[in-house]
Design an enzyme around this catalytic site. Structure first.
Site, PDB file in Angstrom:
ATOM      1  N   HIS A 114       0.801  -1.215   0.015  1.00  0.00           N
ATOM      2  CA  HIS A 114       0.015   0.241  -0.023  1.00  0.00           C
ATOM      3  C   HIS A 114       1.169   0.996   0.268  1.00  0.00           C
ATOM      4  CE1 HIS A 114      -3.677  -1.987   1.083  1.00  0.00           C
ATOM      5  NE2 HIS A 114      -3.456  -3.089   1.112  1.00  0.00           N
ATOM      6  N   ASP A 120      -6.491   5.668   1.306  1.00  0.00           N
ATOM      7  CA  ASP A 120      -6.006   4.154   0.769  1.00  0.00           C
ATOM      8  C   ASP A 120      -7.315   3.406   1.247  1.00  0.00           C
ATOM      9  OD1 ASP A 120      -3.888   2.601   0.478  1.00  0.00           O
ATOM     10  OD2 ASP A 120      -5.707   0.844   1.847  1.00  0.00           O
TER      11      ASP A 120
HETATM   12  N1  UDP Z   1      -9.210  -4.591  -0.648  1.00  0.00           N
HETATM   13  C1  UDP Z   1     -10.023  -3.627  -0.784  1.00  0.00           C
HETATM   14  N2  UDP Z   1     -10.287  -3.713   0.767  1.00  0.00           N
HETATM   15  C2  UDP Z   1     -10.629  -3.509   1.802  1.00  0.00           C
HETATM   16  C3  UDP Z   1      -9.319  -4.535   2.144  1.00  0.00           C
HETATM   17  C4  UDP Z   1      -8.371  -4.295   0.730  1.00  0.00           C
HETATM   18  O1  UDP Z   1     -10.227  -3.508  -1.572  1.00  0.00           O
HETATM   19  O2  UDP Z   1     -11.785  -3.270   2.636  1.00  0.00           O
HETATM   20  C5  UDP Z   1      -8.250  -4.659  -1.405  1.00  0.00           C
HETATM   21  C6  UDP Z   1      -6.951  -3.826  -1.194  1.00  0.00           C
HETATM   22  O3  UDP Z   1      -6.236  -3.265  -2.492  1.00  0.00           O
HETATM   23  C7  UDP Z   1      -5.987  -4.922  -1.072  1.00  0.00           C
HETATM   24  C8  UDP Z   1      -6.269  -6.184  -1.603  1.00  0.00           C
HETATM   25  O4  UDP Z   1      -7.770  -6.222  -1.403  1.00  0.00           O
HETATM   26  O5  UDP Z   1      -4.373  -4.853  -1.812  1.00  0.00           O
HETATM   27  C9  UDP Z   1      -5.907  -7.532  -1.174  1.00  0.00           C
HETATM   28  O6  UDP Z   1      -6.072  -7.944   0.062  1.00  0.00           O
HETATM   29  P1  UDP Z   1      -5.307  -8.351   0.570  1.00  0.00           P
HETATM   30  O7  UDP Z   1      -5.165  -9.506   1.306  1.00  0.00           O
HETATM   31  O8  UDP Z   1      -3.756  -8.939  -0.157  1.00  0.00           O
HETATM   32  O9  UDP Z   1      -4.228  -7.790   1.627  1.00  0.00           O
HETATM   33  P2  UDP Z   1      -2.758  -6.999   1.464  1.00  0.00           P
HETATM   34  O10 UDP Z   1      -2.018  -7.196   1.053  1.00  0.00           O
HETATM   35  O11 UDP Z   1      -3.072  -6.547  -0.862  1.00  0.00           O
HETATM   36  O12 UDP Z   1      -3.146  -5.284   2.252  1.00  0.00           O
END
Ligand code: UDP
Ligand code: UDP
Length: 458
Positions: free
Chosen positions: A23, A120
């Site tokens: 992020h 974010d």
């Molecule tokens: N995401 C989202 N809404 C949320 C939380 C996460 O759209 O409330 C998206 C965000 O872009 C994230 C992706 O879902 O990158 C997948 O999350 P992941 O489990 O891979 O966690 P990350 O490592 O990206 O934080």
């Protein structure tokens, strides 16, 4: 001489990332791009960060750009045991979300007054009500693929997940097996945040997405922009690919790479927060040897870098390191991935398909072998496959679901490194990525829309 004309001062944007390199990195790349467009910036950080890598990158960014105002956002105490999650990054999302009201004085005291906040995606439902009360425009930065944004937008209207999810506007249904298990249980912390953010993001002034038109035409032009996924979405603005910047430069095995033939090295990394089991690490080592290819392999067996205790030799064994040293470089440190992928000796990338990794591979035209480990990564792997940037063997499942044998890994790496067709197609994706950030490209058009919103009279 005083500068009294208001119209001369550029818009002032505050940026609020959540946590984790996946992020932070796109936020800092966005910041760098906005600075090049003469915006004034305030960068908000929440301390302490979860990982060392975050602290280091923020400090490199701030020392490169002394003109950026840095503000520290102090969070309310938060008891993680009340949340249904043991992921330190998701818990930090929650701690930030619960402290949202404390951001108000920080926003209102900004000088000159802010023109907008960029939040974010993981934080948006907690911060949109606040910026709305302050009449401050709020844009979201979506750090994953447009395809993942389709799922997020559609998720609140999903009552249960059957074998497949049909998202209106997307021609192919999303199999249940592509949806991470933390989303299938609607009571987890992540699913709750995902649901809230998916519902609330409609209230934002626009969603900036780190992708480009020609990479995800169906999701962008076909599904999201035409309101097919859900009604009432704000403008969806592709501004990607957000490209690696000078301030990110750090340690990379460049001198070793310099000595290797063109396109001969496979780079293997699963991002900043994926721990792999010892058993799988060992099979991957066998696979790399069997492939016969040169390699750079970043080994990681803890989710958070602060917890990494074992050295490389303890994880891989001295014997293995000795055996491969002619052909391969195994590391257990942070490497400058942007630089590695841009090196001419690198000809393939075995990746978990974190979206930043995908977009860096696209930017450099490096063919990928997708091996999604969790989260949004299968959805992203589908983008990789569909665009022709790479191959994906779905039978490998999620990380930890099965132990994929070295023999099979070796065969797939051979396929990745030996395919001329894949190399050509990845080269085309690279050209498209470059066009997107060039004159008349989708990124330029996206940034133009943002500027128009902030300076309607310009
Ligand atoms: N995401 C989202 N809404 C949320 C939380 C996460 O759209 O409330 C998206 C965000 O872009 C994230 C992706 O879902 O990158 C997948 O999350 P992941 O489990 O891979 O966690 P990350 O490592 O990206 O934080
Ligand atoms: N990264 C890096 N060096 C490493 C590991 C990761 O530069 O040793 C960078 C990578 O280039 C990318 C980011 O960290 O920009 C990881 O984000 P991504 O979305 O690929 O995956 P995540 O770490 O969120 O799972």
């Amino acid at each position: 001489m005083s500068n009294s004309s208001k119209t001369l001062s550029p818009p002032h944007i505050a940026l609020l990332p959540s946590s984790g390199m996946g992020h932070l990195t796109p936020f800092l790349r966005l910041a760098s791009s906005l600075l090049n467009q003469n915006y004034q910036l305030t960068f908000i950080t929440t301390y302490p960060t979860v990982s060392h890598s975050e602290t280091q990158l923020i400090s490199k960014f701030l020392s490169t750009y002394p003109q950026v105002t840095s503000k520290q956002f102090h969070l309310l105490p938060f008891d993680p045991s009340i949340a249904k999650s043991n992921d330190p990054f998701f818990l930090q999302f929650e701690a930030i979300r619960r402290s949202a009201s404390l951001l108000i004085p920080l926003l209102t005291s900004s000088v000159p007054p802010l023109s907008a906040l960029v939040t974010d995606i993981t934080l948006c439902s907690a911060f949109l009500p606040i910026t709305s009360d302050l009449h401050l425009p709020n844009f979201i930065l979506f750090t994953s693929s447009a395809k993942m944004l389709c799922l997020l937008a559609y998720f609140p209207s999903l009552v249960e997940v059957s074998e497949e999810v049909h998202i209106p506007g997307l021609s192919k249904k999303i199999p249940k097996s592509w949806i991470p298990s933390i989303l299938l249980d609607f009571t987890t912390l992540f699913a709750t945040q995902f649901f809230e953010n998916g519902k609330m993001m409609k209230e934002s002034n626009g969603i900036l997405v780190n992708t480009f038109e020609s990479f995800e035409p169906e999701s962008l032009a076909g599904a999201l922009s035409e309101g097919k996924v859900v009604n009432g979405l704000p403008p969806i603005i592709p501004i990607g690919p957000l490209v690696p910047c000078e301030f990110e430069r750090g340690s990379s095995p460049l001198s070793w790479l310099d000595d290797q033939p063109d396109s001969s090295v496979v780079y293997v990394s699963f991002g900043s927060r994926t721990a792999m089991s010892k058993e799988q690490i060992s099979e991957l080592g066998i696979g790399l040897v069997r492939s016969g290819c040169r390699f750079v392999w970043v080994v990681k067996n803890k989710k958070v870098d602060k917890e990494e205790e074992e050295g490389l030799e303890e994880v891989l064994g001295v014997e293995f390191i000795e055996k491969v040293k002619e052909k391969g470089l195994a590391l257990k440190t942070w490497v400058d991935q942007g630089e590695v992928l841009s090196h001419k000796s690198v000809g393939g990338f075995v990746s978990h398909c974190g979206w930043n990794s995908v977009s860096e591979a696209a930017w450099n035209g490096v063919p990928m072998l997708a091996w999604p480990q969790g989260g949004d990564q299968k959805i992203n792997a589908e983008v990789v496959r569909k665009s022709g940037l790479g191959i994906w063997n779905e039978s490998w499942g999620w990380g930890g679901e099965v132990v994929v044998k070295g023999e099979e890994i070796g065969e797939k790496i051979k396929e990745l490194m030996g395919s001329e067709g894949l190399r050509l197609q990845a080269g085309k994706v690279r050209e498209e990525a470059r066009k997107a950030v060039g004159v008349g490209g989708s990124s330029e058009a996206g940034f133009f829309r943002l500027r128009k919103f902030l300076e309607p009279s310009e």
